[in-house]
Design a protein around this motif. Structure first.
Motif, PDB file in Angstrom:
ATOM      1  N   VAL A  20      38.875  30.792  36.336  1.00 58.76           N
ATOM      2  CA  VAL A  20      39.096  31.654  35.171  1.00 58.76           C
ATOM      3  C   VAL A  20      40.398  31.211  34.507  1.00 58.76           C
ATOM      4  O   VAL A  20      41.216  30.502  35.101  1.00 58.76           O
ATOM      5  N   LEU A  21      40.603  31.654  33.270  1.00 61.70           N
ATOM      6  CA  LEU A  21      41.778  31.243  32.511  1.00 61.70           C
ATOM      7  C   LEU A  21      43.081  31.531  33.256  1.00 61.70           C
ATOM      8  O   LEU A  21      44.022  30.741  33.213  1.00 61.70           O
ATOM      9  N   ALA A  22      43.139  32.633  33.978  1.00 66.00           N
ATOM     10  CA  ALA A  22      44.361  32.992  34.712  1.00 66.00           C
ATOM     11  C   ALA A  22      44.729  31.957  35.776  1.00 66.00           C
ATOM     12  O   ALA A  22      45.891  31.883  36.189  1.00 66.00           O
ATOM     13  N   ASP A  23      43.774  31.129  36.200  1.00 74.24           N
ATOM     14  CA  ASP A  23      44.061  30.084  37.193  1.00 74.24           C
ATOM     15  C   ASP A  23      44.816  28.905  36.603  1.00 74.24           C
ATOM     16  O   ASP A  23      45.379  28.091  37.338  1.00 74.24           O
ATOM     17  N   ALA A  25      47.651  28.555  35.084  1.00 71.52           N
ATOM     18  CA  ALA A  25      49.094  28.456  35.395  1.00 71.52           C
ATOM     19  C   ALA A  25      49.308  27.788  36.755  1.00 71.52           C
ATOM     20  O   ALA A  25      50.175  26.922  36.897  1.00 71.52           O
ATOM     21  N   TRP A  49      45.395  20.706  31.145  1.00 77.93           N
ATOM     22  CA  TRP A  49      44.344  21.491  30.488  1.00 77.93           C
ATOM     23  C   TRP A  49      43.037  20.718  30.481  1.00 77.93           C
ATOM     24  O   TRP A  49      41.978  21.264  30.793  1.00 77.93           O
ATOM     25  N   ASP A  70      40.298  31.233  47.195  1.00 84.97           N
ATOM     26  CA  ASP A  70      41.089  32.451  47.436  1.00 84.97           C
ATOM     27  C   ASP A  70      41.026  32.827  48.907  1.00 84.97           C
ATOM     28  O   ASP A  70      39.964  32.691  49.544  1.00 84.97           O
ATOM     29  N   CYS A  77      45.164  32.902  45.474  1.00 88.14           N
ATOM     30  CA  CYS A  77      44.530  31.622  45.186  1.00 88.14           C
ATOM     31  C   CYS A  77      45.408  30.526  45.785  1.00 88.14           C
ATOM     32  O   CYS A  77      46.594  30.428  45.469  1.00 88.14           O
TER      33      CYS A  77
END
Length: 173
Positions: A20-23, A25, A49, A70, A77
């Motif tokens: 997901v996008l939160a991963d 970082a 990216w 996870d 994660c």
């Protein structure tokens, strides 16, 4: 052709789930670090990216790609595992990475073993390979624990890579 949804796999200690996008970082930090040296890095922001987008796009194009790893107990994660393919990979490749501080707990072996077994069952592959830089002793140890065997005759993009072959029954044919 539409591929099935990206799976979520579980092991005794881990959940392997779609990115997901939160991963991003976590991935960007890892890919910008010296830890990425065995993966063609370190990468700048744009390179990180692109790498993450490729991991996700593989699911649409080939029916496999990357899953985030996870820890069940905490939800943290700790890395990524995946089946890679495309112009950089002569064969489908089982790859893994752990984020800094999560080594030595068996997460790479556990997650890569689950991904390998899923790939053989879901994709019906005759074998998988892992392309590993010769100095990457940690990844070589993971491949050996997964019972992969060194295949010096396997095609590779980088002639200096070691190629470890994984068989569906975990034994060489």
């Amino acid at each position: 052709m539409t591929n099935p949804p990206i799976p979520t796999l579980t092991t005794v200690r881990l959940i392997l789930r779609p990115p997901v996008l939160a991963d991003f970082a976590l991935m960007q930090t890892m890919l910008a670090s010296p830890r990425a040296q065995y993966m063609g890095g370190p990468y700048d922001l744009i390179g990180a990216w692109r790498a993450m987008c490729q991991d996700i796009a593989l699911w649409q194009m080939f029916g496999h790609g990357a899953l985030m790893v996870d820890v069940r107990e905490t939800g943290e994660c700790v890395g990524q595992v995946g089946i890679n393919h495309g112009p950089l990979y002569p064969e489908k490749e089982l790859g893994w990475l752990l984020f800094d501080g999560h080594e030595g707990r068996g997460y790479a072996v556990e997650s890569a073993g689950a991904m390998r077994d899923w790939a053989f069952a879901a994709l019906g592959l005759p074998s998988l390979v892992s392309y590993i830089d010769a100095p990457n002793a940690a990844s070589i140890a993971v491949a050996v624990k997964l019972r992969a065997v060194l295949d010096p005759d396997a095609p590779r993009q980088d002639p200096t890579d070691l190629v470890y072959r994984h068989w569906p029954d975990h034994q060489p044919n």
